[in-house]
Design an enzyme around this catalytic site. Sequence first.
Site, PDB file in Angstrom:
ATOM      1  CG  LEU A 191      -2.169   0.909   1.070  1.00 25.41           C
ATOM      2  CD1 LEU A 191      -3.131   0.359   0.027  1.00 25.41           C
ATOM      3  CD2 LEU A 191      -2.885   1.055   2.413  1.00 25.41           C
ATOM      4  N   GLY A 192       1.700   1.360  -1.051  1.00 22.73           N
ATOM      5  CA  GLY A 192       2.461   2.584  -1.275  1.00 22.73           C
ATOM      6  C   GLY A 192       1.624   3.557  -2.078  1.00 22.73           C
ATOM      7  CB  ILE A 194       1.187   2.358  -7.349  1.00 21.91           C
ATOM      8  CG1 ILE A 194       2.093   3.330  -8.126  1.00 21.91           C
ATOM      9  CG2 ILE A 194       0.346   1.528  -8.305  1.00 21.91           C
ATOM     10  CD1 ILE A 194       3.164   2.642  -8.939  1.00 21.91           C
ATOM     11  CB  SER A 213       1.957  -2.507   3.926  1.00 22.95           C
ATOM     12  OG  SER A 213       2.981  -1.646   3.473  1.00 22.95           O
ATOM     13  NE  ARG A 214       8.628  -2.195   3.280  1.00 17.58           N
ATOM     14  CZ  ARG A 214       9.538  -1.527   2.579  1.00 17.58           C
ATOM     15  NH1 ARG A 214      10.788  -1.923   2.593  1.00 17.58           N
ATOM     16  NH2 ARG A 214       9.203  -0.477   1.861  1.00 17.58           N
ATOM     17  CB  SER A 215       4.559  -0.872   9.134  1.00 16.63           C
ATOM     18  OG  SER A 215       4.650   0.206   8.220  1.00 16.63           O
ATOM     19  CB  ILE A 270       0.294  -3.013 -12.121  1.00 19.22           C
ATOM     20  CG1 ILE A 270      -0.356  -2.751 -10.755  1.00 19.22           C
ATOM     21  CG2 ILE A 270      -0.787  -3.309 -13.166  1.00 19.22           C
ATOM     22  CD1 ILE A 270       0.450  -1.993  -9.797  1.00 19.22           C
ATOM     23  NE  ARG A 272      10.251  -3.162 -12.126  1.00 20.48           N
ATOM     24  CZ  ARG A 272       9.638  -1.998 -12.329  1.00 20.48           C
ATOM     25  NH1 ARG A 272       8.316  -1.976 -12.474  1.00 20.48           N
ATOM     26  NH2 ARG A 272      10.330  -0.873 -12.401  1.00 20.48           N
ATOM     27  CD  GLU A 301       8.592  -7.226 -17.980  1.00 16.31           C
ATOM     28  OE1 GLU A 301       9.232  -6.198 -18.342  1.00 16.31           O
ATOM     29  OE2 GLU A 301       7.712  -7.193 -17.099  1.00 16.31           O
ATOM     30  CG  HIS A 319       6.714  -3.547 -17.827  1.00 13.75           C
ATOM     31  ND1 HIS A 319       7.778  -4.084 -17.144  1.00 13.75           N
ATOM     32  CD2 HIS A 319       6.291  -2.496 -17.078  1.00 13.75           C
ATOM     33  CE1 HIS A 319       7.991  -3.392 -16.033  1.00 13.75           C
ATOM     34  NE2 HIS A 319       7.100  -2.416 -15.977  1.00 13.75           N
TER      35      HIS A 319
END
Length: 352
Positions: A191-192, A194, A213-215, A270, A272, A301, A319
């Site tokens: 949940l950054g 994007i 998420s990490r936190s 979306i 990597r 890719e 991509h």
Amino acid sequence: MSALNLRARQHLVGRGESAKAAPSTRAAAALRCSAMATKPVVLHLQSLPLEPRAAEDLHSKFENLFIWEQADPAAFLAEKGASIRGVVTGVRPWVNQELLDKLPNVEIVSSNTVGLDKVDVSLCKERGVSVTNTPDVLTDCTADTALALLLACMRQIPAAHQYVCDGRWPKEGDYPVTNKVSGKRVGVVGLGRIGAAIGKRLEGFGCPISYYSRSKKPQYPEYNYYNSVVELARNSDILVVACALEKATTKIINREVLDALGPTGFVVNIARGPVIDEAELVKALVEKRVAGAGLDVFVNEPEVPKELLSMANVVVQPHVGSATYETRNAMANLVVENLVAHFSGKPLLTPV
């Protein structure tokens, strides 16, 4: 004398070369002016779509070398590597020890991406090399792409389109029914910027949003937080992968996660390619242990597993998550602006 030779000369003086050998004050000043007048040499590992203003800045302020124009890149770098002070890169070229060892005087790596999985950021920092990327400007288009893939795979839009184009509708009747999107439980992995933009868009579809998420993100109290991707998948109908590719996230979507998502669940990636265990995803789709997938990115890719190319419930793209005129121009402009800022002695716009 070139700027590089001047630096070498100054280095020798600093290590004890006699004062007699050092240039006079006037000569040194002249050398400094000459070095300042020399355009910084920038190596391009990937081409940039540029608006006229950015293109003018790039070509007027820098000497540009393009790796794809070289018949023998290794020989070219052996000859020109010491003169290169900046690098422009993108989603595929590697900026690693092998390359950096050939560029002893590089000062900045300006990446035309938000993800930096192809740049050895730690090594750059060790060597005093600045790194920049292109956050924010690609958030909207990448989030839009996630929704497009989600709708396309769940409603089988490309397959239905082809059904009409192949003339099958009059002969075979209506296309089979597909899956509703609105109201489905969505789990976002990462949940950054994007991931949050994807969640915001899916709120408009009446979808409950959860995330891993990490936190925990206190700024999103309305979203459910899971500290396990498996538990997130178990409580989701749709899993959208939007995390950065790091050692900890490589194959974070594995067989256990896919089985937790189950035979009615959909995957959208979306981020990597390597964040998903691609072989396990292919197996899960073939064995119908997962309902479908919308994929913009892949492990090797531009190669795509052939099994994915014939499934009506799978939508693949080359991509192009951020590939709109507006966003790619904004990204490229930011790459150039960071170069200009660095070599003008100004603060970087988006330092990593």
